[in-house]
Each structure stands twice: as C-alpha cells, then as structure tokens.
Design a protein around this motif. Structure first.
Motif, short mmCIF file in Angstrom:
data_model
loop_
_atom_site.label_atom_id
_atom_site.label_comp_id
_atom_site.label_asym_id
_atom_site.label_seq_id
_atom_site.Cartn_x
_atom_site.Cartn_y
_atom_site.Cartn_z
N LYS A 196 5.43 29.32 -30.93
CA LYS A 196 4.89 30.66 -30.65
C LYS A 196 3.87 31.09 -31.70
O LYS A 196 2.96 31.86 -31.41
CB LYS A 196 6.05 31.65 -30.61
CG LYS A 196 5.65 33.07 -30.28
CD LYS A 196 6.88 33.96 -30.22
CE LYS A 196 6.47 35.40 -29.98
NZ LYS A 196 7.62 36.30 -29.98
N TYR A 197 4.02 30.58 -32.94
CA TYR A 197 3.17 31.03 -34.04
C TYR A 197 2.28 29.91 -34.57
O TYR A 197 2.47 29.40 -35.66
CB TYR A 197 4.03 31.62 -35.16
CG TYR A 197 4.76 32.86 -34.74
CD1 TYR A 197 4.07 34.03 -34.46
CD2 TYR A 197 6.15 32.85 -34.58
CE1 TYR A 197 4.73 35.18 -34.06
CE2 TYR A 197 6.82 33.99 -34.18
CZ TYR A 197 6.11 35.15 -33.92
OH TYR A 197 6.78 36.28 -33.52
N ASN A 231 0.48 34.64 -38.55
CA ASN A 231 1.53 33.85 -37.91
C ASN A 231 2.63 33.46 -38.90
O ASN A 231 3.81 33.44 -38.54
CB ASN A 231 0.94 32.60 -37.26
CG ASN A 231 0.23 32.91 -35.96
OD1 ASN A 231 0.48 33.95 -35.35
ND2 ASN A 231 -0.63 32.04 -35.52
N ILE A 245 -0.88 28.00 -38.23
CA ILE A 245 -0.07 28.66 -39.25
C ILE A 245 -0.47 28.24 -40.67
O ILE A 245 -0.86 27.10 -40.90
CB ILE A 245 1.42 28.37 -38.99
CG1 ILE A 245 2.30 29.30 -39.82
CG2 ILE A 245 1.78 26.91 -39.24
CD1 ILE A 245 3.68 29.47 -39.25
N LYS A 261 10.98 29.39 -33.15
CA LYS A 261 9.74 30.18 -32.97
C LYS A 261 8.46 29.40 -33.30
O LYS A 261 7.38 29.94 -33.19
CB LYS A 261 9.79 31.43 -33.85
CG LYS A 261 10.98 32.33 -33.55
CD LYS A 261 10.88 33.65 -34.29
CE LYS A 261 10.99 33.49 -35.78
NZ LYS A 261 10.99 34.75 -36.51
N ASN A 265 4.88 36.46 -39.45
CA ASN A 265 5.74 36.66 -38.28
C ASN A 265 6.81 35.57 -38.15
O ASN A 265 7.97 35.87 -37.84
CB ASN A 265 4.90 36.73 -37.00
CG ASN A 265 4.08 38.00 -36.94
OD1 ASN A 265 4.47 39.04 -37.45
ND2 ASN A 265 2.92 37.92 -36.33
N LEU A 266 6.43 34.34 -38.38
CA LEU A 266 7.38 33.22 -38.26
C LEU A 266 8.53 33.35 -39.25
O LEU A 266 9.69 33.16 -38.89
CB LEU A 266 6.66 31.88 -38.48
CG LEU A 266 7.56 30.65 -38.43
CD1 LEU A 266 8.00 30.37 -36.99
CD2 LEU A 266 6.85 29.44 -39.01
#
Length: 198
Positions: A92-93, A127, A96, A89, A130-131
């Motif tokens: 995507k993030y 981020n 960070i 992932k 979420n990561l």
C-alpha cells in the motif's frame, strides 16, 4: 525516528549470517548483533528494548523475507508491536524511504515532538511515516510527555542536559527514550554518549 546506520564491519556480514525461518538459534544470534549495533534501542520507536519486551527482527521490505536478496541491510531490531502494525501494509505504501537513507533526517523532520515531511510532495517520506505509524498519536503523546518531564527535571536539578542524560544512562538506561527528539530538543548527540553493548 533517526536514520539507522548500517556498518560494513557488522558481525552479521563478517560471519555471513542469513535469516533462516524457524531457526531460533541462528536468528537469535542475528537479533543479539542487531541489539548491540542499535545500542539496545528499537529502530522505529527509539524506545529502549528491555529484557521483558517482545522484539522482532524486522525485515523492512517483507517481500524479501526468505529470499536470497534478504540481507543485513534489510534487518532492524524493533519492538514486536511496531513490526505487527506494519506487517500487511507494504504494498500500500510504495515507493518508500529506507531508514538507512543518508537524506533521512533532512526529509523527515522532527517538529516539537512530531515527525513530518520536509516536502509535502516527498511521496517516499510520506509513505514511510504512514507505514511505520511514525505519526501515531499515542506514541507522539508519550514522546512529548517524556520530553516535558525531562525538561522539568533538568530545570529542577539545575544541571546541563548532557550531564543529566549521562546520569540517566549510568543509573538505568531504560530511563532514556526518543534519541532523535533528545538530540533536537537538548542540542547534543545522545547516540554518541550511549555505551556499547557487549
């Protein structure tokens, strides 16, 4: 999750250790040093890593793995499951927040068992949450249940929180989890009470 501190006096730096793909002897040495520096706790979940737990040297920025820029600053010891969940992932993030950032605990707030961003426009902090799945419902639920049990036990035994956790640490450190939550809920820095691992 609490901010992870890296130290200039780390044995990894002193011995100029590099992560070498497939070299279990070398990487085991790095893993043991990280375990010692993290006092046996997963950098992400803050759960104690027991002898039977699968654990990984986590390359926070996976794009550096196997490259010259990969170093101690990028390595954390984590439970295998959390490393696995993060694995694909990264891109995507971005951008960070780094777990070592000095403003980490001001930007990611502990809130009654949950972690949330202090500023809804802080993309880096969002981020990271979420990561790493810091807002994972099951993990948050486990953390809340743990805290509820400990509050009930403290009340039942009529002892101050600091003394209660000192007993847990001395009796069986595996009974201790969620270090930042303990600090926030019980108003003392449990990290300072944890023994150094030899």
């Amino acid at each position: 999750m609490r901010r992870v501190s890296k130290v200039d006096t780390s044995e990894i730096i002193k011995e100029k250790l590099n992560y070498i793909e497939g070299n279990s002897s070398n990487n085991s040495k790095i893993s043991k040093i990280l375990y010692k520096e993290q006092k046996g706790f997963c950098a992400y979940t803050e759960e104690f890593i027991g002898r039977a737990d699968a654990k990984d040297i986590e390359h926070f920025n996976p794009t550096l793995k196997g490259k010259k820029q990969d170093s101690y600053e990028n390595w954390f010891l984590v439970k295998h499951q959390w490393n696995k969940e993060k694995s694909n992932k990264w891109t995507k993030y971005q951008p960070i927040l780094n777990p070592t950032d000095e403003s980490f605990e001001e930007r990611i707030i502990y809130d009654q068992g949950d972690y949330r961003v202090n500023d809804s426009k802080d993309t880096e902090a969002i981020n990271l949450i979420n990561l790493l799945n810091l807002d994972d419902i099951i993990l948050a639920d486990d953390r809340k249940k743990y805290l509820k049990r400990k509050k009930e036990e403290i009340e039942k035994f009529g002892i101050e929180p600091e003394g209660f956790f000192k007993i847990l640490i001395e009796d069986d450190i595996k009974q201790v989890s969620y270090l930042r939550a303990i600090k926030e809920e019980f108003k003392f820095n449990i990290w300072e009470k944890l023994p150094q691992i030899k």
